[in-house]
Scaffold this motif. Structure first.
Motif, PDB file in Angstrom:
ATOM      1  N   CYS A  31      21.762  -5.222 -13.620  1.00 25.57           N
ATOM      2  CA  CYS A  31      23.103  -5.465 -13.094  1.00 25.57           C
ATOM      3  C   CYS A  31      23.273  -4.689 -11.793  1.00 25.57           C
ATOM      4  CB  CYS A  31      24.171  -5.010 -14.091  1.00 25.57           C
ATOM      5  SG  CYS A  31      25.873  -5.228 -13.482  1.00 25.57           S
ATOM      6  N   VAL A  32      23.815  -5.334 -10.797  1.00 33.97           N
ATOM      7  CA  VAL A  32      24.184  -4.673  -9.548  1.00 33.97           C
ATOM      8  C   VAL A  32      25.709  -4.578  -9.537  1.00 33.97           C
ATOM      9  CG1 VAL A  32      24.188  -4.840  -7.033  1.00 33.97           C
ATOM     10  CG2 VAL A  32      22.154  -5.527  -8.315  1.00 33.97           C
TER      11      VAL A  32
ATOM     12  N   ALA B 279      21.166  -0.646 -14.436  1.00 37.51           N
ATOM     13  CA  ALA B 279      22.233  -0.995 -13.490  1.00 37.51           C
ATOM     14  C   ALA B 279      22.093  -0.171 -12.218  1.00 37.51           C
ATOM     15  CB  ALA B 279      23.600  -0.759 -14.124  1.00 37.51           C
ATOM     16  N   PHE B 280      22.336  -0.821 -11.094  1.00 38.53           N
ATOM     17  CA  PHE B 280      22.368  -0.159  -9.794  1.00 38.53           C
ATOM     18  C   PHE B 280      23.828  -0.118  -9.361  1.00 38.53           C
ATOM     19  CE2 PHE B 280      18.059  -1.702  -9.903  1.00 38.53           C
ATOM     20  CZ  PHE B 280      17.324  -0.746  -9.227  1.00 38.53           C
ATOM     21  N   ILE B 281      24.349   1.079  -9.105  1.00 39.60           N
ATOM     22  CA  ILE B 281      25.726   1.219  -8.667  1.00 39.60           C
ATOM     23  C   ILE B 281      25.693   1.574  -7.188  1.00 39.60           C
ATOM     24  CG2 ILE B 281      27.891   2.475  -8.905  1.00 39.60           C
ATOM     25  CD1 ILE B 281      25.467   2.016 -11.785  1.00 39.60           C
ATOM     26  N   GLY B 282      26.194   0.667  -6.344  1.00 39.00           N
ATOM     27  CA  GLY B 282      26.120   0.864  -4.903  1.00 39.00           C
ATOM     28  C   GLY B 282      27.253   1.679  -4.317  1.00 39.00           C
ATOM     29  N   PRO B 283      28.504   1.269  -4.513  1.00 37.58           N
ATOM     30  CA  PRO B 283      29.616   1.961  -3.860  1.00 37.58           C
ATOM     31  C   PRO B 283      29.915   3.329  -4.470  1.00 37.58           C
ATOM     32  CG  PRO B 283      30.230  -0.278  -4.513  1.00 37.58           C
ATOM     33  CD  PRO B 283      28.928   0.037  -5.173  1.00 37.58           C
TER      34      PRO B 283
ATOM     35  N   GLU C 211      25.388   5.291 -19.373  1.00 40.51           N
ATOM     36  CA  GLU C 211      24.466   6.151 -20.116  1.00 40.51           C
ATOM     37  C   GLU C 211      24.934   6.318 -21.560  1.00 40.51           C
ATOM     38  OE1 GLU C 211      23.992   9.717 -17.760  1.00 40.51           O
ATOM     39  OE2 GLU C 211      22.551   8.727 -16.443  1.00 40.51           O
ATOM     40  N   ALA C 212      26.238   6.455 -21.780  1.00 39.26           N
ATOM     41  CA  ALA C 212      26.785   6.576 -23.137  1.00 39.26           C
ATOM     42  C   ALA C 212      26.519   5.313 -23.952  1.00 39.26           C
ATOM     43  CB  ALA C 212      28.277   6.871 -23.093  1.00 39.26           C
ATOM     44  N   ALA C 213      26.438   4.168 -23.274  1.00 40.02           N
ATOM     45  CA  ALA C 213      26.164   2.890 -23.936  1.00 40.02           C
ATOM     46  C   ALA C 213      24.663   2.629 -24.083  1.00 40.02           C
ATOM     47  CB  ALA C 213      26.823   1.748 -23.164  1.00 40.02           C
ATOM     48  N   GLY C 214      23.836   3.572 -23.622  1.00 41.04           N
ATOM     49  CA  GLY C 214      22.386   3.418 -23.723  1.00 41.04           C
ATOM     50  C   GLY C 214      21.771   2.553 -22.649  1.00 41.04           C
ATOM     51  N   ILE C 215      22.478   2.400 -21.530  1.00 42.74           N
ATOM     52  CA  ILE C 215      22.001   1.571 -20.419  1.00 42.74           C
ATOM     53  C   ILE C 215      21.593   2.485 -19.269  1.00 42.74           C
ATOM     54  CG2 ILE C 215      22.661  -0.194 -18.732  1.00 42.74           C
ATOM     55  CD1 ILE C 215      24.734  -1.137 -20.897  1.00 42.74           C
ATOM     56  N   GLY C 216      20.398   2.303 -18.757  1.00 45.71           N
ATOM     57  CA  GLY C 216      19.927   3.095 -17.629  1.00 45.71           C
ATOM     58  C   GLY C 216      20.724   2.775 -16.374  1.00 45.71           C
ATOM     59  N   ALA C 217      20.897   3.770 -15.528  1.00 48.52           N
ATOM     60  CA  ALA C 217      21.674   3.566 -14.304  1.00 48.52           C
ATOM     61  C   ALA C 217      21.040   4.309 -13.137  1.00 48.52           C
ATOM     62  CB  ALA C 217      23.108   4.048 -14.505  1.00 48.52           C
ATOM     63  N   VAL C 218      21.106   3.678 -11.979  1.00 48.94           N
ATOM     64  CA  VAL C 218      20.651   4.304 -10.743  1.00 48.94           C
ATOM     65  C   VAL C 218      21.896   4.759 -10.007  1.00 48.94           C
ATOM     66  CG1 VAL C 218      19.430   3.977  -8.568  1.00 48.94           C
ATOM     67  CG2 VAL C 218      18.606   2.842 -10.640  1.00 48.94           C
TER      68      VAL C 218
END
Length: 116
Positions: A7-8, A72-76, A89-96
């Motif tokens: 997800c972006v 997920a990539f969070i841009g803004p 992260e709490a939902a177990g989803i990796g994030a950049v």
């Protein structure tokens, strides 16, 4: 290597560049995007595009969970400061992207002055 559903978060030029790079990857098993407004260039290459509140940690996490996102990539900056990475992260989803606490150096001038 297994494929990843990605997800972006965000709808600007930076997020378009990220989405294009992800889509080109042989590991891309699916691409979705959540942004406050529609970006036709991003929407064209995504499997799903949601116009919504990208600054809502719960909303972004729910959208990613619904679509079984792995990364997920969070841009803004605003979603980062709002705690989107923390919720993912709490939902177990990796994030950049940094957590809300780490984003304070960038998002809060008062906090940054105190550090300096």
């Amino acid at each position: 290597m297994s494929s990843l559903r990605v997800c972006v978060v965000g709808g600007g030029a930076r997020e378009l560049a990220i989405a294009r790079a992800v889509k080109r990857s042989s590991r891309c098993g699916g691409l979705i995007c959540m942004a406050p407004a529609k970006n036709p260039a991003i929407a064209e290459i995504c499997d799903d595009y949601k116009v919504g509140d990208a600054n809502s940690p719960e909303g972004v996490a729910a959208y990613c969970t619904e679509h079984k996102v792995d990364l997920a990539f969070i841009g803004p900056e605003a979603p980062l400061a709002a705690g989107v990475v923390d919720a993912l992260e709490a939902a177990g989803i990796g994030a950049v992207g940094p957590t809300a606490a780490l984003t304070k150096v960038e998002s809060s001038k008062e906090y940054c002055r105190g550090v300096m």
